[in-house]
Design a protein around this motif. Structure first.
Motif, short mmCIF file in Angstrom:
data_model
loop_
_atom_site.label_atom_id
_atom_site.label_comp_id
_atom_site.label_asym_id
_atom_site.label_seq_id
_atom_site.Cartn_x
_atom_site.Cartn_y
_atom_site.Cartn_z
N ILE A 55 8.04 0.30 44.82
CA ILE A 55 7.78 -1.30 44.65
C ILE A 55 8.73 -1.59 43.16
O ILE A 55 9.48 -2.49 43.32
N ARG A 56 8.73 -0.88 42.42
CA ARG A 56 9.52 -1.14 41.10
C ARG A 56 11.09 -0.95 41.47
O ARG A 56 11.75 -1.68 40.94
N ARG A 57 11.47 0.05 42.21
CA ARG A 57 12.95 -0.04 42.62
C ARG A 57 13.22 -1.36 43.47
O ARG A 57 14.21 -1.94 43.20
N LEU A 58 12.16 -1.74 44.25
CA LEU A 58 12.75 -3.06 44.98
C LEU A 58 12.74 -4.23 44.25
O LEU A 58 13.49 -4.97 44.33
N LEU A 59 11.80 -4.26 43.25
CA LEU A 59 11.65 -5.47 42.24
C LEU A 59 12.89 -5.45 41.28
O LEU A 59 13.59 -6.50 41.03
N MET A 60 13.29 -4.18 41.02
CA MET A 60 14.77 -4.18 39.92
C MET A 60 15.82 -4.63 40.73
O MET A 60 16.60 -5.20 40.15
N PHE A 61 16.06 -3.99 42.05
CA PHE A 61 17.25 -4.17 42.69
C PHE A 61 17.40 -5.54 43.32
O PHE A 61 18.70 -6.26 43.55
N ASP A 62 16.19 -6.18 43.71
CA ASP A 62 16.25 -7.39 44.59
C ASP A 62 15.50 -8.48 43.92
O ASP A 62 15.44 -9.75 44.53
N GLY A 63 14.88 -8.40 42.90
CA GLY A 63 14.14 -9.63 42.13
C GLY A 63 14.77 -10.14 40.73
O GLY A 63 15.53 -9.31 40.44
N GLY A 64 14.43 -11.04 40.25
CA GLY A 64 14.62 -11.51 39.07
C GLY A 64 13.38 -11.95 38.40
O GLY A 64 12.41 -11.49 38.86
N PRO A 65 13.57 -12.58 37.44
CA PRO A 65 12.21 -12.74 36.40
C PRO A 65 11.39 -13.47 37.12
O PRO A 65 11.60 -14.13 37.88
N GLY A 66 10.25 -13.00 37.20
CA GLY A 66 8.79 -13.50 38.05
C GLY A 66 8.87 -13.21 39.21
O GLY A 66 7.85 -13.49 39.95
N SER A 67 9.64 -12.36 39.90
CA SER A 67 9.65 -12.04 41.29
C SER A 67 8.59 -11.08 41.52
O SER A 67 7.99 -10.57 40.42
N ALA A 68 8.15 -11.00 42.72
CA ALA A 68 7.21 -10.35 43.04
C ALA A 68 7.18 -9.61 44.60
O ALA A 68 8.16 -10.14 45.40
N ASP A 110 -0.24 -18.47 49.66
CA ASP A 110 -0.22 -16.96 48.71
C ASP A 110 -0.94 -17.26 47.48
O ASP A 110 -0.83 -18.29 46.93
N LYS A 111 -1.43 -16.10 46.93
CA LYS A 111 -2.05 -16.02 45.79
C LYS A 111 -1.28 -14.96 44.94
O LYS A 111 -1.00 -13.78 45.70
N LEU A 112 -1.13 -15.06 43.69
CA LEU A 112 -0.68 -13.96 42.90
C LEU A 112 -1.54 -13.00 42.67
O LEU A 112 -2.57 -13.17 42.17
N VAL A 113 -1.59 -11.82 43.05
CA VAL A 113 -2.30 -10.71 42.61
C VAL A 113 -1.57 -9.66 41.68
O VAL A 113 -0.29 -9.38 42.08
N GLU A 114 -2.19 -9.24 40.56
CA GLU A 114 -1.50 -8.18 39.94
C GLU A 114 -2.10 -6.98 39.69
O GLU A 114 -3.39 -7.01 39.53
N VAL A 115 -1.54 -5.92 40.08
CA VAL A 115 -2.37 -4.67 40.29
C VAL A 115 -1.52 -3.81 38.83
O VAL A 115 -0.14 -3.42 39.16
N GLY A 116 -2.04 -3.48 37.90
CA GLY A 116 -1.46 -3.09 36.67
C GLY A 116 -0.34 -4.14 36.38
O GLY A 116 -0.62 -5.31 36.11
N ASP A 117 1.10 -3.70 36.03
CA ASP A 117 2.15 -4.81 35.91
C ASP A 117 2.86 -5.29 37.13
O ASP A 117 4.01 -5.77 37.00
N ILE A 118 2.33 -4.67 38.10
CA ILE A 118 3.28 -5.25 39.40
C ILE A 118 2.45 -6.34 40.06
O ILE A 118 1.19 -6.54 40.10
N ARG A 119 3.54 -7.36 40.43
CA ARG A 119 2.91 -8.59 40.89
C ARG A 119 3.18 -8.74 42.55
O ARG A 119 4.18 -8.26 42.93
N PHE A 120 2.05 -9.26 43.07
CA PHE A 120 2.10 -9.21 44.55
C PHE A 120 1.96 -10.65 44.86
O PHE A 120 1.00 -11.26 44.31
N PHE A 121 2.58 -11.27 46.01
CA PHE A 121 2.30 -12.46 46.33
C PHE A 121 1.53 -12.32 47.91
O PHE A 121 2.25 -11.50 48.82
N LEU A 122 0.26 -12.47 47.91
CA LEU A 122 -0.21 -12.10 49.12
C LEU A 122 -1.23 -13.34 49.86
O LEU A 122 -1.80 -14.00 49.37
N PRO A 123 -0.78 -13.42 51.26
CA PRO A 123 -1.47 -14.43 51.96
C PRO A 123 -3.07 -14.14 52.09
O PRO A 123 -3.32 -13.16 51.92
N ALA A 124 -3.71 -14.95 52.61
CA ALA A 124 -5.15 -15.13 52.87
C ALA A 124 -5.57 -13.83 53.50
O ALA A 124 -6.53 -13.08 53.09
#
Length: 112
Positions: free
Chosen positions: A13-26, A53-67
């Motif tokens: 997940i960290r690799r995905l976020l690093m290469f495909d995301g920007g600030p605030g991405s999840a 979607d709801k923002l859910v954080e597990v440690g410092d990893i951010r997820f956007f999760l549908p209901a």
């Protein structure tokens, strides 16, 4: 809501976020019933949650999760497996009913 992310899944997940995301991405993780383990999923890196979607954080990893995903992930461990022929998330649900699958098939791999 409570689910666990293994070190292997966290690394992926960290690799995905690093290469495909920007600030605030999840990681947007849309889980649905299906597969031998009972779960299948689609995922993507997104900069903002979608409606519902709801923002859910597990440690410092951010997820956007549908209901539906929030309900289905309760108590689940998200792992990541890589073999010579496939790679993807593996959902380990201690509450899933046993099926006739072999132990190796009991966890559903989901590639994105």
């Amino acid at each position: 809501m409570s689910f666990t992310v293994t070190r292997a899944a966290e690394k992926f997940i960290r690799r995905l976020l690093m290469f495909d995301g920007g600030p605030g991405s999840a990681l947007r993780l849309a889980v649905s019933p299906g597969g031998c383990s009972g779960l299948s999923a689609e995922f993507d890196v997104e900069s903002a949650p979608r409606e519902g979607d709801k923002l859910v954080e597990v440690g410092d990893i951010r997820f956007f999760l549908p209901a539906e995903s929030r309900l289905l992930l309760e108590g689940v461990t998200i792992d990541f497996a890589e073999t010579p022929t496939s790679s993807g998330f593996v959902f380990l649900d201690p509450n899933a009913a046993s099926c006739g699958c072999s132990t190796e098939d009991a966890a559903e791999s989901v590639a994105g």
